[in-house]
Design a protein around this motif. Structure first.
Motif, PDB file in Angstrom:
ATOM      1  N   ALA A 206       7.255  -5.313  -1.548  1.00 51.56           N
ATOM      2  CA  ALA A 206       6.775  -6.677  -1.290  1.00 51.56           C
ATOM      3  C   ALA A 206       5.324  -6.640  -0.827  1.00 51.56           C
ATOM      4  O   ALA A 206       4.600  -5.683  -1.032  1.00 51.56           O
ATOM      5  N   SER A 207       4.894  -7.718  -0.147  1.00 51.90           N
ATOM      6  CA  SER A 207       3.488  -7.865   0.214  1.00 51.90           C
ATOM      7  C   SER A 207       3.009  -6.764   1.162  1.00 51.90           C
ATOM      8  O   SER A 207       1.852  -6.356   1.107  1.00 51.90           O
ATOM      9  N   SER A 208       3.878  -6.266   2.032  1.00 50.01           N
ATOM     10  CA  SER A 208       3.463  -5.195   2.945  1.00 50.01           C
ATOM     11  C   SER A 208       3.107  -3.939   2.170  1.00 50.01           C
ATOM     12  O   SER A 208       2.135  -3.234   2.494  1.00 50.01           O
ATOM     13  N   ALA A 209       3.885  -3.639   1.134  1.00 51.34           N
ATOM     14  CA  ALA A 209       3.572  -2.481   0.293  1.00 51.34           C
ATOM     15  C   ALA A 209       2.287  -2.718  -0.487  1.00 51.34           C
ATOM     16  O   ALA A 209       1.496  -1.797  -0.703  1.00 51.34           O
ATOM     17  N   LEU A 210       2.052  -3.963  -0.925  1.00 49.08           N
ATOM     18  CA  LEU A 210       0.833  -4.270  -1.662  1.00 49.08           C
ATOM     19  C   LEU A 210      -0.393  -4.076  -0.792  1.00 49.08           C
ATOM     20  O   LEU A 210      -1.423  -3.569  -1.245  1.00 49.08           O
ATOM     21  N   SER A 211      -0.309  -4.460   0.486  1.00 50.32           N
ATOM     22  CA  SER A 211      -1.457  -4.293   1.375  1.00 50.32           C
ATOM     23  C   SER A 211      -1.825  -2.827   1.511  1.00 50.32           C
ATOM     24  O   SER A 211      -3.008  -2.477   1.579  1.00 50.32           O
ATOM     25  N   GLN A 212      -0.847  -1.936   1.550  1.00 49.53           N
ATOM     26  CA  GLN A 212      -1.131  -0.509   1.581  1.00 49.53           C
ATOM     27  C   GLN A 212      -1.731  -0.050   0.257  1.00 49.53           C
ATOM     28  O   GLN A 212      -2.615   0.808   0.223  1.00 49.53           O
ATOM     29  N   GLU A 213      -1.258  -0.616  -0.847  1.00 52.16           N
ATOM     30  CA  GLU A 213      -1.733  -0.233  -2.176  1.00 52.16           C
ATOM     31  C   GLU A 213      -3.208  -0.562  -2.352  1.00 52.16           C
ATOM     32  O   GLU A 213      -3.967   0.224  -2.921  1.00 52.16           O
ATOM     33  N   VAL A 214      -3.625  -1.740  -1.866  1.00 54.04           N
ATOM     34  CA  VAL A 214      -4.991  -2.195  -2.140  1.00 54.04           C
ATOM     35  C   VAL A 214      -5.961  -1.883  -1.002  1.00 54.04           C
ATOM     36  O   VAL A 214      -7.150  -2.157  -1.138  1.00 54.04           O
ATOM     37  N   SER A 215      -5.477  -1.340   0.117  1.00 51.54           N
ATOM     38  CA  SER A 215      -6.385  -1.096   1.238  1.00 51.54           C
ATOM     39  C   SER A 215      -7.503  -0.136   0.850  1.00 51.54           C
ATOM     40  O   SER A 215      -8.678  -0.352   1.197  1.00 51.54           O
ATOM     41  N   ALA A 216      -7.153   0.931   0.125  1.00 52.64           N
ATOM     42  CA  ALA A 216      -8.191   1.872  -0.322  1.00 52.64           C
ATOM     43  C   ALA A 216      -9.148   1.205  -1.295  1.00 52.64           C
ATOM     44  O   ALA A 216     -10.367   1.437  -1.253  1.00 52.64           O
TER      45      ALA A 216
ATOM     46  N   ASP B 217       3.509  -3.959 -14.173  1.00 50.50           N
ATOM     47  CA  ASP B 217       4.800  -4.470 -13.713  1.00 50.50           C
ATOM     48  C   ASP B 217       4.787  -4.493 -12.196  1.00 50.50           C
ATOM     49  O   ASP B 217       4.094  -3.697 -11.554  1.00 50.50           O
ATOM     50  N   ALA B 218       5.531  -5.424 -11.607  1.00 54.08           N
ATOM     51  CA  ALA B 218       5.592  -5.538 -10.150  1.00 54.08           C
ATOM     52  C   ALA B 218       6.938  -6.092  -9.740  1.00 54.08           C
ATOM     53  O   ALA B 218       7.453  -7.031 -10.368  1.00 54.08           O
ATOM     54  N   GLU B 219       7.524  -5.520  -8.699  1.00 55.56           N
ATOM     55  CA  GLU B 219       8.772  -6.054  -8.166  1.00 55.56           C
ATOM     56  C   GLU B 219       8.547  -7.440  -7.570  1.00 55.56           C
ATOM     57  O   GLU B 219       9.393  -8.332  -7.703  1.00 55.56           O
ATOM     58  N   HIS B 220       7.399  -7.611  -6.904  1.00 61.18           N
ATOM     59  CA  HIS B 220       7.015  -8.913  -6.345  1.00 61.18           C
ATOM     60  C   HIS B 220       5.563  -9.158  -6.736  1.00 61.18           C
ATOM     61  O   HIS B 220       4.648  -8.673  -6.059  1.00 61.18           O
ATOM     62  N   PRO B 221       5.311  -9.889  -7.815  1.00 66.39           N
ATOM     63  CA  PRO B 221       3.942 -10.092  -8.287  1.00 66.39           C
ATOM     64  C   PRO B 221       3.066 -10.717  -7.210  1.00 66.39           C
ATOM     65  O   PRO B 221       3.452 -11.690  -6.557  1.00 66.39           O
TER      66      PRO B 221
ATOM     67  N   LEU C  55     -10.488 -10.330  -4.186  1.00 66.06           N
ATOM     68  CA  LEU C  55      -9.492  -9.464  -4.807  1.00 66.06           C
ATOM     69  C   LEU C  55      -8.782 -10.232  -5.914  1.00 66.06           C
ATOM     70  O   LEU C  55      -8.164 -11.263  -5.652  1.00 66.06           O
ATOM     71  N   LEU C  56      -8.868  -9.730  -7.140  1.00 70.56           N
ATOM     72  CA  LEU C  56      -8.190 -10.325  -8.284  1.00 70.56           C
ATOM     73  C   LEU C  56      -7.047  -9.407  -8.704  1.00 70.56           C
ATOM     74  O   LEU C  56      -7.249  -8.198  -8.876  1.00 70.56           O
ATOM     75  N   CYS C  57      -5.848  -9.976  -8.844  1.00 71.59           N
ATOM     76  CA  CYS C  57      -4.667  -9.212  -9.243  1.00 71.59           C
ATOM     77  C   CYS C  57      -4.184  -9.755 -10.587  1.00 71.59           C
ATOM     78  O   CYS C  57      -3.673 -10.889 -10.657  1.00 71.59           O
ATOM     79  N   LEU C  58      -4.344  -8.974 -11.634  1.00 72.67           N
ATOM     80  CA  LEU C  58      -4.091  -9.464 -12.984  1.00 72.67           C
ATOM     81  C   LEU C  58      -2.964  -8.684 -13.645  1.00 72.67           C
ATOM     82  O   LEU C  58      -3.027  -7.450 -13.747  1.00 72.67           O
ATOM     83  N   PRO C  59      -1.914  -9.354 -14.107  1.00 71.84           N
ATOM     84  CA  PRO C  59      -0.845  -8.662 -14.836  1.00 71.84           C
ATOM     85  C   PRO C  59      -1.279  -8.332 -16.259  1.00 71.84           C
ATOM     86  O   PRO C  59      -1.994  -9.090 -16.907  1.00 71.84           O
ATOM     87  N   LEU C  60      -0.852  -7.173 -16.733  1.00 70.13           N
ATOM     88  CA  LEU C  60      -1.058  -6.759 -18.116  1.00 70.13           C
ATOM     89  C   LEU C  60       0.289  -6.282 -18.641  1.00 70.13           C
ATOM     90  O   LEU C  60       0.602  -5.097 -18.656  1.00 70.13           O
TER      91      LEU C  60
END
Length: 411
Positions: A316-326, A345-349, A363-368
């Protein structure tokens, strides 16, 4: 022989697995396929990651397939191969070709294309004792061993085919030929190609983990070396006295996806912009905190946008914050005003657009989405490339803003 079939990022049902096979499986797939214990000590579960392919150990075959289908995997895997190198009908995309067979077909065609007119030659420095003086006499060695002056030690540069590029391609061919289930037509092709590498020293996959730098002299080898590097990264073959061989041939979808996004954006943005893969930067002024972003879009010599390509976002969003922090830290230190996260792909877009407090970074998050037709994928890549161009170079003329604004709500 038990066969377990998984898709990426999934878990199998419990099944019995003997101690020897379990040990061999641990050795082969560490970090690529998780072997999980169960309440029954005689049974295990398998948890797949972003690595897909096949694993053979005594009594067990494991196949991990991509969620989006094999056709789009081969589309990504072929990034950087010259157009027309390999068509769908030759690989058999429509018939559900095995992943290893498809990768082997791509690799064989790329090697054939770059070596058809002859192998690359280069100069290698050699030092050996000869009957005649060649090159430079190694006086220091003669002084240490004067009794061996009948065969003086010499140092010379030899113009030869035994260069790192050819060694890497030969190694990839040999690993393919060791795969037990390689179809006869591909085995014959690999055997015929191996003849061209007569005079090239044999090596093992670990010798090529760093790859070969691409220069003007070997740029016609670039596609084949890239495919060989990806194939060798996923090859593991082990053998113990008195036991059957165990094989693993796995491809990292995360790595393939990132390479594909970089190649597609580069083709669409050049010559105004250039996509640099994993350039070296530092977070501090004294270069004590090195950092290597996944992708940086360059405007000349100046960074214009930092980009991260992720095949799958888990959590979820907590995991995303760790993903994009770097990613955000890199954007702030370069500095660039926009950071772009492209994901398949994302469990929670995540939200398509966010403004980071403090730095003001957008920050732009774009699905492909990969589960689409090739035409739809190409159109989506066109949209993403247009957004990157606008973010790096400025707003478009009024007549072209509709297409760019279709990617995210606001430019």
């Amino acid at each position: 022989m038990r066969t377990v079939t998984l898709t990426e990022h999934s878990t199998s049902d419990p099944f019995p697995l003997g101690g020897t096979a379990r040990e061999r499986l641990f050795d082969l797939v560490a970090g690529r396929l998780e072997v999980q214990a169960t309440a029954d000590p005689g049974q295990v579960r398998l948890r797949s990651t972003s690595w897909v392919g096949a694993v053979h150990v005594p009594g067990l075959t494991v196949r991990v397939t991509p969620r989006a289908g094999m056709a789009n995997l081969f589309t990504m895997f072929s990034a950087g191969i010259p157009g027309g190198t390999l068509g769908r009908e030759e690989v058999g995309w429509e018939g559900g070709v095995d992943l290893v067979d498809g990768v082997a077909a791509f690799l064989l065609r790329a090697i054939d294309d770059c070596t058809r007119r002859g192998l690359l030659h280069g100069y290698l420095h050699r030092e050996e004792s000869l009957h005649v003086i060649r090159g430079r006499l190694l006086v220091g060695q003669v002084a240490v061993r004067p009794w061996a002056a009948a065969r003086p030690p010499c140092g010379y540069d030899d113009f030869t085919v035994d260069v790192p590029e050819n060694r890497m391609l030969r190694c990839a061919l040999e690993q393919l030929l060791r795969w037990p289930a390689l179809p006869p037509v591909l085995r014959r092709g690999a055997t015929a190609l191996a003849v061209r590498f007569d005079g090239v020293s044999p090596t093992v996959p670990d010798d090529h983990r760093g790859g070969v730098p691409i220069t003007r002299l070997n740029e016609h080898y670039a596609a084949a070396l890239d495919l060989a590097g990806q194939a060798l990264e996923g090859v593991t073959i082990s053998h113990r006295e008195g036991e059957h061989r165990a094989h693993a041939f796995l491809i990292d979808l995360q790595d393939v996806f990132q390479r594909w996004v970089a190649a597609e954006l580069q083709a669409r943005l050049w010559p105004m912009l250039h996509v640099s893969e994993r350039p070296a930067y530092s977070l501090d002024d004294d270069a004590r905190l090195p950092v290597r972003p996944d992708l940086v879009v360059m405007r000349g010599a100046r960074p214009a946008l930092v980009l991260q390509a992720r095949h799958r976002l888990v959590g979820a969003s907590s995991a995303l914050s760790q993903e994009v922090s770097a990613l955000l830290l890199q954007a702030a230190s370069l500095p660039v005003p926009t950071a772009l996260l492209v994901y398949a792909d994302a469990e929670h877009p995540p939200e398509p657009q966010m403004r980071i407090r403090g730095t003001g970074t957008r920050l732009l998050c774009l699905p492909l989405t990969l589960d689409a037709t090739p035409d739809a994928l190409s159109a989506r890549l066109d949209e993403i490339a247009e957004l990157v161009r606008v973010s790096a170079l400025g707003p478009l003329p009024q007549r072209n803003r509709t297409q760019a604004s279709a990617v995210v709500p606001t430019i």
